[in-house]
Design a protein around this motif. Structure first.
Motif, PDB file in Angstrom:
ATOM      1  N   LEU A   1      39.394  62.216  82.861  1.00  0.00           N
ATOM      2  CA  LEU A   1      40.631  61.932  82.134  1.00  0.00           C
ATOM      3  C   LEU A   1      40.547  62.419  80.694  1.00  0.00           C
ATOM      4  O   LEU A   1      41.523  62.974  80.155  1.00  0.00           O
ATOM      5  CB  LEU A   1      40.920  60.430  82.168  1.00  0.00           C
ATOM      6  CG  LEU A   1      42.164  59.975  81.402  1.00  0.00           C
ATOM      7  CD1 LEU A   1      43.421  60.624  81.978  1.00  0.00           C
ATOM      8  CD2 LEU A   1      42.291  58.450  81.440  1.00  0.00           C
TER       9      LEU A   1
ATOM     10  N   ASP B   1      42.866  55.440  85.017  1.00  0.00           N
ATOM     11  CA  ASP B   1      43.206  56.697  85.686  1.00  0.00           C
ATOM     12  C   ASP B   1      43.331  56.516  87.195  1.00  0.00           C
ATOM     13  O   ASP B   1      44.157  57.166  87.843  1.00  0.00           O
ATOM     14  CB  ASP B   1      42.154  57.752  85.365  1.00  0.00           C
ATOM     15  CG  ASP B   1      42.633  59.164  85.669  1.00  0.00           C
ATOM     16  OD1 ASP B   1      43.862  59.380  85.693  1.00  0.00           O
ATOM     17  OD2 ASP B   1      41.791  60.050  85.875  1.00  0.00           O
TER      18      ASP B   1
ATOM     19  N   PHE C   1      48.699  57.543  84.855  1.00  0.00           N
ATOM     20  CA  PHE C   1      48.573  57.848  83.432  1.00  0.00           C
ATOM     21  C   PHE C   1      48.760  59.339  83.153  1.00  0.00           C
ATOM     22  O   PHE C   1      49.375  59.734  82.166  1.00  0.00           O
ATOM     23  CB  PHE C   1      47.208  57.359  82.940  1.00  0.00           C
ATOM     24  CG  PHE C   1      47.045  57.391  81.447  1.00  0.00           C
ATOM     25  CD1 PHE C   1      47.878  56.655  80.631  1.00  0.00           C
ATOM     26  CD2 PHE C   1      46.051  58.159  80.858  1.00  0.00           C
ATOM     27  CE1 PHE C   1      47.740  56.673  79.249  1.00  0.00           C
ATOM     28  CE2 PHE C   1      45.900  58.188  79.480  1.00  0.00           C
ATOM     29  CZ  PHE C   1      46.738  57.442  78.689  1.00  0.00           C
ATOM     30  N   ARG C   2      48.228  60.179  84.027  1.00  0.00           N
ATOM     31  CA  ARG C   2      48.318  61.631  83.803  1.00  0.00           C
ATOM     32  C   ARG C   2      49.773  62.107  83.897  1.00  0.00           C
ATOM     33  O   ARG C   2      50.186  62.986  83.139  1.00  0.00           O
ATOM     34  CB  ARG C   2      47.452  62.375  84.820  1.00  0.00           C
ATOM     35  CG  ARG C   2      45.974  62.004  84.743  1.00  0.00           C
ATOM     36  CD  ARG C   2      45.127  62.944  85.543  1.00  0.00           C
ATOM     37  NE  ARG C   2      43.744  62.494  85.572  1.00  0.00           N
ATOM     38  CZ  ARG C   2      42.699  63.295  85.679  1.00  0.00           C
ATOM     39  NH1 ARG C   2      42.875  64.602  85.771  1.00  0.00           N
ATOM     40  NH2 ARG C   2      41.465  62.829  85.710  1.00  0.00           N
TER      41      ARG C   2
ATOM     42  N   TYR D   1      40.953  66.087  80.713  1.00  0.00           N
ATOM     43  CA  TYR D   1      42.353  66.410  81.023  1.00  0.00           C
ATOM     44  C   TYR D   1      43.223  66.219  79.772  1.00  0.00           C
ATOM     45  O   TYR D   1      44.035  67.081  79.432  1.00  0.00           O
ATOM     46  CB  TYR D   1      42.849  65.509  82.151  1.00  0.00           C
ATOM     47  CG  TYR D   1      44.312  65.681  82.473  1.00  0.00           C
ATOM     48  CD1 TYR D   1      44.748  66.719  83.296  1.00  0.00           C
ATOM     49  CD2 TYR D   1      45.266  64.817  81.943  1.00  0.00           C
ATOM     50  CE1 TYR D   1      46.093  66.894  83.584  1.00  0.00           C
ATOM     51  CE2 TYR D   1      46.615  64.979  82.214  1.00  0.00           C
ATOM     52  CZ  TYR D   1      47.027  66.002  83.040  1.00  0.00           C
ATOM     53  OH  TYR D   1      48.358  66.177  83.309  1.00  0.00           O
TER      54      TYR D   1
ATOM     55  N   GLN E   1      35.264  59.515  86.570  1.00  0.00           N
ATOM     56  CA  GLN E   1      36.720  59.597  86.517  1.00  0.00           C
ATOM     57  C   GLN E   1      37.223  59.459  85.083  1.00  0.00           C
ATOM     58  O   GLN E   1      38.179  60.135  84.675  1.00  0.00           O
ATOM     59  CB  GLN E   1      37.338  58.501  87.391  1.00  0.00           C
ATOM     60  CG  GLN E   1      38.845  58.623  87.577  1.00  0.00           C
ATOM     61  CD  GLN E   1      39.223  59.899  88.304  1.00  0.00           C
ATOM     62  OE1 GLN E   1      38.813  60.118  89.433  1.00  0.00           O
ATOM     63  NE2 GLN E   1      40.000  60.757  87.654  1.00  0.00           N
TER      64      GLN E   1
ATOM     65  N   ARG F   1      40.301  64.007  90.848  1.00  0.00           N
ATOM     66  CA  ARG F   1      40.950  62.718  91.151  1.00  0.00           C
ATOM     67  C   ARG F   1      40.217  62.083  92.322  1.00  0.00           C
ATOM     68  O   ARG F   1      40.360  62.493  93.473  1.00  0.00           O
ATOM     69  CB  ARG F   1      42.428  62.918  91.495  1.00  0.00           C
ATOM     70  CG  ARG F   1      43.265  63.585  90.428  1.00  0.00           C
ATOM     71  CD  ARG F   1      43.322  62.791  89.139  1.00  0.00           C
ATOM     72  NE  ARG F   1      43.964  61.515  89.278  1.00  0.00           N
ATOM     73  CZ  ARG F   1      45.282  61.328  89.121  1.00  0.00           C
ATOM     74  NH1 ARG F   1      46.069  62.360  88.842  1.00  0.00           N
ATOM     75  NH2 ARG F   1      45.808  60.132  89.234  1.00  0.00           N
TER      76      ARG F   1
END
Length: 313
Positions: free
Chosen positions: A261, A300, A305-306, A264, A257, A212
């Motif tokens: 995402l 992100d 969003f995560r 992830y 980034q 992050r």
């Protein structure tokens, strides 16, 4: 650690460095891999001994480099040695990974710039200018060859290719920074298993999917985009170069980034590990995918969003 053991360990690590250096210099394909292992002896020495001992280790390693290779190989030893010493000093003090990585990147970048400046001053050779000149000449030569076969490219196409080289010249500072980041990352990857096996120190790098970057990066990106609207693209002055390079570097981090995402999301959804890798490859080959990756990176950084994905799960 007593003096005898220190000397014995230092001698063994010097021997290891000499073997890696020999392979790097004289075996091209395998040498490309061993190149990233060159800092490991310096990391191991610095993580255990005093800084003065590490500097002495680098001095002896430099002398051996001249004997094994030549004076032209010396910058490589100084560059990789200095980078290894910086990493080892951070490991010895148990410092966090982020400042260690940034310091290693700055050291590597500084080494490249010093080597480049020394090459220009001492030998009068400017590799960057010569490379760009060769590229310009190759475009003109290719155009003449195609013209001899009756398939001459239009002036617009030729001018576009020359403009691409001009843009590449402008982005050289950014390319050096990004190259340094990638090279240090590969050094970290090479050093991790060795440190895990032969040292009580380790490179505890977080998982890529958990990366992050600071949210302030998004604001810098938006501000740079606005500034770019007011820059005269025909005026290749310092302001133009600064904004162009800053925008390019910020785009690079935004893409990183976005990749994070994707990895992830793939991890949360239980996708096959090959899927995010294929997406990364596709984004490098197809510009439309690169745009989508940057868009995901912006989302992100700017939105939770995560956390939304976690709640759905």
């Amino acid at each position: 650690m007593n003096s005898g053991r220190k000397i014995a360990e230092g001698g063994a690590l010097l021997a290891l460095y000499c073997i890696l250096l020999l392979i790097t210099i004289y075996i091209p394909l395998l040498g490309f891999i061993t190149f990233f292992f060159l800092p490991i002896p310096f990391i191991l020495v610095t993580s255990k001994q005093k800084l003065s001992w590490s500097v002495g280790f680098l001095f002896v390693g430099s002398l051996l480099t001249i004997l094994i290779g030549s004076v032209l190989s010396l910058p490589m030893t100084l560059l990789m040695g200095a980078t290894g010493i910086v990493i080892g000093s951070f490991l010895k003090r148990d410092k966090p990974m982020t400042p260690m990585f940034i310091s290693a990147v700055l050291t590597f970048l500084g080494g490249i710039l010093v080597t480049y400046a020394a090459t220009v001053v001492l030998f009068g050779v400017n590799y960057i200018e010569e490379t760009m000149t060769v590229m310009e000449e190759s475009i003109d030569s290719s155009a003449k060859i195609m013209e001899s076969f009756g398939q001459a490219p239009t002036e617009k196409i030729i001018q576009g290719m020359h403009d691409s080289i001009s843009t590449l010249t402008t982005l050289i500072p950014s390319l050096l920074v990004i190259t340094s980041i990638i090279m240090v990352l590969l050094i970290f990857l090479a050093a991790h298993p060795t440190l895990k096996r032969f040292s009580d120190k380790s490179l505890n790098w977080p998982r890529f999917q958990d990366l992050r970057l600071p949210k302030s990066l998004l604001w810098y990106y938006l501000i740079t985009m606005l500034l770019a609207l007011f820059v005269n693209m025909d005026n290749k002055d310092f302001v133009y170069m600064a904004i162009t390079n800053l925008f390019f570097i910020l785009q690079f981090f935004i893409m990183i980034q976005g990749y994070s995402l994707i990895f992830y999301f793939s991890d949360v959804k239980g996708w096959a590990k090959a899927i995010p890798v294929l997406i990364v490859v596709a984004s490098l080959l197809l510009p439309i995918f690169a745009i989508l990756i940057r868009f995901l990176g912006i989302i992100d950084l700017g939105f939770p969003f995560r956390e939304t994905i976690k709640k759905k799960e």
